[in-house]
Scaffold this motif. Structure first.
Motif, mmCIF file in Angstrom:
data_model
loop_
_atom_site.group_PDB
_atom_site.id
_atom_site.type_symbol
_atom_site.label_atom_id
_atom_site.label_comp_id
_atom_site.label_asym_id
_atom_site.label_seq_id
_atom_site.Cartn_x
_atom_site.Cartn_y
_atom_site.Cartn_z
ATOM 1 N N GLU A 296 -37.240 -43.289 -93.251
ATOM 2 C CA GLU A 296 -37.878 -43.431 -91.940
ATOM 3 C C GLU A 296 -36.876 -43.584 -90.795
ATOM 4 O O GLU A 296 -37.275 -43.875 -89.670
ATOM 5 C CB GLU A 296 -38.823 -44.642 -91.942
ATOM 6 N N HIS A 297 -35.594 -43.382 -91.070
ATOM 7 C CA HIS A 297 -34.570 -43.510 -90.038
ATOM 8 C C HIS A 297 -33.724 -42.240 -89.994
ATOM 9 O O HIS A 297 -33.314 -41.730 -91.040
ATOM 10 C CB HIS A 297 -33.633 -44.696 -90.300
ATOM 11 N N GLY A 298 -33.468 -41.773 -88.800
ATOM 12 C CA GLY A 298 -32.487 -40.725 -88.585
ATOM 13 C C GLY A 298 -31.356 -41.300 -87.761
ATOM 14 O O GLY A 298 -31.595 -41.829 -86.659
ATOM 15 N N VAL A 299 -30.148 -41.231 -88.271
ATOM 16 C CA VAL A 299 -28.997 -41.797 -87.571
ATOM 17 C C VAL A 299 -28.271 -40.679 -86.841
ATOM 18 O O VAL A 299 -27.872 -39.675 -87.447
ATOM 19 C CB VAL A 299 -28.041 -42.509 -88.548
ATOM 20 N N MET A 300 -28.104 -40.867 -85.528
ATOM 21 C CA MET A 300 -27.476 -39.860 -84.698
ATOM 22 C C MET A 300 -26.100 -40.320 -84.222
ATOM 23 O O MET A 300 -25.925 -41.487 -83.834
ATOM 24 C CB MET A 300 -28.343 -39.548 -83.471
ATOM 25 N N ASP A 301 -25.166 -39.398 -84.229
ATOM 26 C CA ASP A 301 -23.875 -39.596 -83.581
ATOM 27 C C ASP A 301 -24.014 -39.046 -82.162
ATOM 28 O O ASP A 301 -24.159 -37.838 -81.964
ATOM 29 C CB ASP A 301 -22.797 -38.853 -84.354
ATOM 30 N N VAL A 302 -24.010 -39.938 -81.181
ATOM 31 C CA VAL A 302 -24.163 -39.524 -79.779
ATOM 32 C C VAL A 302 -22.877 -39.777 -78.996
ATOM 33 O O VAL A 302 -22.894 -39.798 -77.767
ATOM 34 C CB VAL A 302 -25.354 -40.255 -79.124
ATOM 35 N N SER A 303 -21.765 -39.913 -79.719
ATOM 36 C CA SER A 303 -20.506 -40.266 -79.059
ATOM 37 C C SER A 303 -19.996 -39.161 -78.143
ATOM 38 O O SER A 303 -19.219 -39.435 -77.221
ATOM 39 C CB SER A 303 -19.444 -40.603 -80.112
ATOM 40 N N ARG A 304 -20.420 -37.942 -78.365
ATOM 41 C CA ARG A 304 -19.954 -36.827 -77.533
ATOM 42 C C ARG A 304 -20.886 -36.541 -76.359
ATOM 43 O O ARG A 304 -20.609 -35.651 -75.553
ATOM 44 C CB ARG A 304 -19.818 -35.565 -78.381
ATOM 45 N N CYS A 305 -21.985 -37.254 -76.280
ATOM 46 C CA CYS A 305 -22.967 -36.992 -75.213
ATOM 47 C C CYS A 305 -22.497 -37.591 -73.891
ATOM 48 O O CYS A 305 -22.166 -38.780 -73.821
ATOM 49 C CB CYS A 305 -24.328 -37.576 -75.579
ATOM 50 N N ALA A 306 -22.504 -36.788 -72.831
ATOM 51 C CA ALA A 306 -22.176 -37.309 -71.505
ATOM 52 C C ALA A 306 -23.223 -38.322 -71.066
ATOM 53 O O ALA A 306 -22.897 -39.331 -70.424
ATOM 54 C CB ALA A 306 -22.090 -36.160 -70.508
ATOM 55 N N GLU A 307 -24.480 -38.051 -71.404
ATOM 56 C CA GLU A 307 -25.582 -38.971 -71.098
ATOM 57 C C GLU A 307 -26.403 -39.159 -72.368
ATOM 58 O O GLU A 307 -27.416 -38.504 -72.567
ATOM 59 C CB GLU A 307 -26.451 -38.431 -69.970
ATOM 60 N N PRO A 308 -25.980 -40.063 -73.248
ATOM 61 C CA PRO A 308 -26.719 -40.264 -74.504
ATOM 62 C C PRO A 308 -28.110 -40.820 -74.237
ATOM 63 O O PRO A 308 -28.337 -41.511 -73.234
ATOM 64 C CB PRO A 308 -25.856 -41.269 -75.269
ATOM 65 N N PRO A 309 -29.064 -40.509 -75.112
ATOM 66 C CA PRO A 309 -30.425 -41.038 -74.926
ATOM 67 C C PRO A 309 -30.433 -42.562 -75.011
ATOM 68 O O PRO A 309 -29.695 -43.166 -75.788
ATOM 69 C CB PRO A 309 -31.210 -40.412 -76.078
ATOM 70 N N GLU A 310 -31.283 -43.169 -74.187
ATOM 71 C CA GLU A 310 -31.368 -44.626 -74.132
ATOM 72 C C GLU A 310 -32.396 -45.147 -75.142
ATOM 73 O O GLU A 310 -33.189 -44.378 -75.703
ATOM 74 C CB GLU A 310 -31.763 -45.067 -72.718
ATOM 75 N N LEU A 311 -32.385 -46.442 -75.363
ATOM 76 C CA LEU A 311 -33.387 -47.077 -76.214
ATOM 77 C C LEU A 311 -34.781 -46.787 -75.668
ATOM 78 O O LEU A 311 -35.044 -46.954 -74.474
ATOM 79 C CB LEU A 311 -33.148 -48.582 -76.259
ATOM 80 N N GLY A 312 -35.672 -46.331 -76.528
ATOM 81 C CA GLY A 312 -37.025 -45.993 -76.116
ATOM 82 C C GLY A 312 -37.188 -44.564 -75.644
ATOM 83 O O GLY A 312 -38.333 -44.117 -75.426
ATOM 84 N N ALA A 313 -36.093 -43.836 -75.487
ATOM 85 C CA ALA A 313 -36.191 -42.444 -75.036
ATOM 86 C C ALA A 313 -36.831 -41.586 -76.124
ATOM 87 O O ALA A 313 -36.647 -41.824 -77.327
ATOM 88 C CB ALA A 313 -34.814 -41.913 -74.684
ATOM 89 N N ARG A 314 -37.568 -40.583 -75.719
ATOM 90 C CA ARG A 314 -38.162 -39.622 -76.656
ATOM 91 C C ARG A 314 -37.298 -38.369 -76.652
ATOM 92 O O ARG A 314 -36.919 -37.854 -75.590
ATOM 93 C CB ARG A 314 -39.599 -39.315 -76.237
ATOM 94 N N VAL A 315 -36.971 -37.889 -77.848
ATOM 95 C CA VAL A 315 -36.094 -36.733 -77.980
ATOM 96 C C VAL A 315 -36.811 -35.625 -78.736
ATOM 97 O O VAL A 315 -37.670 -35.878 -79.585
ATOM 98 C CB VAL A 315 -34.774 -37.100 -78.698
ATOM 99 N N ARG A 316 -36.449 -34.398 -78.403
ATOM 100 C CA ARG A 316 -37.004 -33.216 -79.067
ATOM 101 C C ARG A 316 -35.979 -32.692 -80.062
ATOM 102 O O ARG A 316 -34.802 -32.573 -79.732
ATOM 103 C CB ARG A 316 -37.343 -32.131 -78.055
ATOM 104 N N ILE A 317 -36.449 -32.329 -81.259
ATOM 105 C CA ILE A 317 -35.561 -31.871 -82.328
ATOM 106 C C ILE A 317 -36.087 -30.554 -82.885
ATOM 107 O O ILE A 317 -37.262 -30.448 -83.253
ATOM 108 C CB ILE A 317 -35.483 -32.905 -83.462
ATOM 109 N N ILE A 318 -35.219 -29.557 -82.945
ATOM 110 C CA ILE A 318 -35.525 -28.337 -83.688
ATOM 111 C C ILE A 318 -35.027 -28.556 -85.113
ATOM 112 O O ILE A 318 -33.826 -28.687 -85.347
ATOM 113 C CB ILE A 318 -34.833 -27.114 -83.062
ATOM 114 N N PRO A 319 -35.928 -28.639 -86.090
ATOM 115 C CA PRO A 319 -35.487 -28.957 -87.459
ATOM 116 C C PRO A 319 -34.721 -27.795 -88.084
ATOM 117 O O PRO A 319 -34.864 -26.640 -87.669
ATOM 118 C CB PRO A 319 -36.797 -29.224 -88.195
ATOM 119 N N ASN A 320 -33.927 -28.111 -89.088
ATOM 120 C CA ASN A 320 -33.210 -27.063 -89.805
ATOM 121 C C ASN A 320 -34.165 -26.070 -90.445
ATOM 122 O O ASN A 320 -33.917 -24.863 -90.449
ATOM 123 C CB ASN A 320 -32.336 -27.681 -90.906
ATOM 124 N N HIS A 321 -35.269 -26.575 -91.021
ATOM 125 C CA HIS A 321 -36.192 -25.741 -91.783
ATOM 126 C C HIS A 321 -37.615 -26.174 -91.469
ATOM 127 O O HIS A 321 -38.024 -27.282 -91.828
ATOM 128 C CB HIS A 321 -35.901 -25.883 -93.277
#
Length: 353
Positions: A296-321
């Motif tokens: 139930e957890h997806g861990v993201m590396d956001v260290s390269r993001c100029a503006e990383p998503p904040e706590l509570g932000a909703r993100v869109r993901i295109i899945p691999n499959h």
């Protein structure tokens, strides 16, 4: 009325405009090549979407498992190709019942499978069309040579209650020409021995635009094309803008600098990496990487993001499959151009028998 912003996460959302453009493009390509289009419903598992594919010109649908085919037939779809060896008394009884209520074709790659079909179809009002499955490079099921295809076609042609329907293959990605050459040899051999195949059917979305060409093939069976996904972007079949299915997730934790956790794990995105790095692409944060999944957890590396998503932000993901993602949800959400979100039942979810 539900909207994108009111949906609880994680949720699968589908852009209807993009979906319909994907359907139209593939149908136009098939029509231009003189091919029948028989979409594989394993990607969406939805009666409504299967019916829309047929309304746009598809000749019927492809199913991988009996349960999927039964759901499609229950919904009124009456032209079904089942591309899986069916063995065992219980499954064969279901196959006979299905054949009695729709135009059904099946596949096989050995004489024992064909014998099961022959026995269960004894006394049927119409013969069951059986296609010989051919391994043209995928390394999965299928007869290994054109000569073996001829031997099995002869078995089918001689069996009461059955009819040799043609050849079926699913080629390896990038193997279009090798598959076409294999099938051409098989068709020539079968024709020389009085068994010209009525149907030669192939499939696969990664090579769809190269593979849908006039020639030896008569029918094409794409699946993922309706949604597209990150693996199809990597294969060159689409761009990220053409991906109709996305997963909407929420950032639920930022436990350390450069790390964010979303509420979408392997029970949402699947652990099917498709040979890609990470587990999805975030179009609004392209520098982010989904590096690990637990249930139930997806861990993201956001260290390269100029503006990383904040706590509570909703993100869109295109899945691999996209295909296994569909099978993880009872309901997905159709997004219309006006911003509304309509629930769509995944009718054949979990139908793996």
């Amino acid at each position: 009325m539900d909207t994108l912003h009111s949906l609880e996460t994680p949720a699968v959302v589908i852009d209807l405009d993009k979906l319909r453009r994907n359907l139209a493009r593939a149908q136009s390509a098939a029509d231009a090549a003189g091919l029948s289009l028989r979409p594989h419903i394993k990607t969406h598992k939805s009666l409504r979407l299967a019916q829309e594919q047929i309304a746009r010109g598809a000749v019927g649908v492809t199913c991988q498992k009996l349960g999927e085919a039964e759901v499609m037939a229950d919904g009124g779809i009456d032209d079904i190709l089942l591309t899986y060896n069916i063995l065992g008394a219980a499954k064969l009884a279901r196959l006979r019942a299905l054949a009695d209520r729709c135009r059904l074709a099946v596949t096989c790659d050995s004489a024992p499978v064909a014998e099961g079909y022959r026995q269960v179809m004894a006394g049927a009002d119409r013969p069951l069309s059986v296609l010989v499955e051919c391994d043209t490079g995928m390394g999965r099921c299928g007869v290994q040579t054109p000569e073996a295809a001829l031997d099995l076609a002869r078995v089918l042609d001689a069996a009461p209650g059955l009819r040799f329907g043609g050849l079926m293959t699913y080629p390896a990605a990038g193997g279009v020409q090798a598959s076409r050459d294999w099938l051409a040899r098989a068709v020539a051999l079968l024709s020389d021995h009085g068994l010209p195949p009525r149907i030669v059917t192939t499939g696969g979305t990664p090579d769809i635009w190269d593979a849908m060409q006039p020639g030896i093939v008569t029918e094409y069976r794409p699946g993922t094309y309706i949604y597209m996904d990150r693996s199809q972007i990597a294969a060159g079949a689409c761009t990220s803008e053409e991906c109709a299915l996305q997963v909407l997730a929420t950032v639920v934790s930022i436990p350390a600098p450069g790390r964010a956790v979303i509420d979408a794990g392997s029970k949402t995105l699947t652990s099917d990496a498709m040979g890609l790095e990470g587990f999805g692409f975030l179009p609004d944060h392209p520098e982010a990487r989904i590096v690990t999944l637990s249930e139930e957890h997806g861990v993201m590396d956001v260290s390269r993001c100029a503006e990383p998503p904040e706590l509570g932000a909703r993100v869109r993901i295109i899945p691999n499959h996209a295909c296994p993602v569909s099978n993880l949800f009872d309901t997905v959400w159709l997004l219309d151009p006006e911003g509304g979100a309509t629930p769509l039942r995944v009718d054949a979810r979990g139908c793996v028998t």
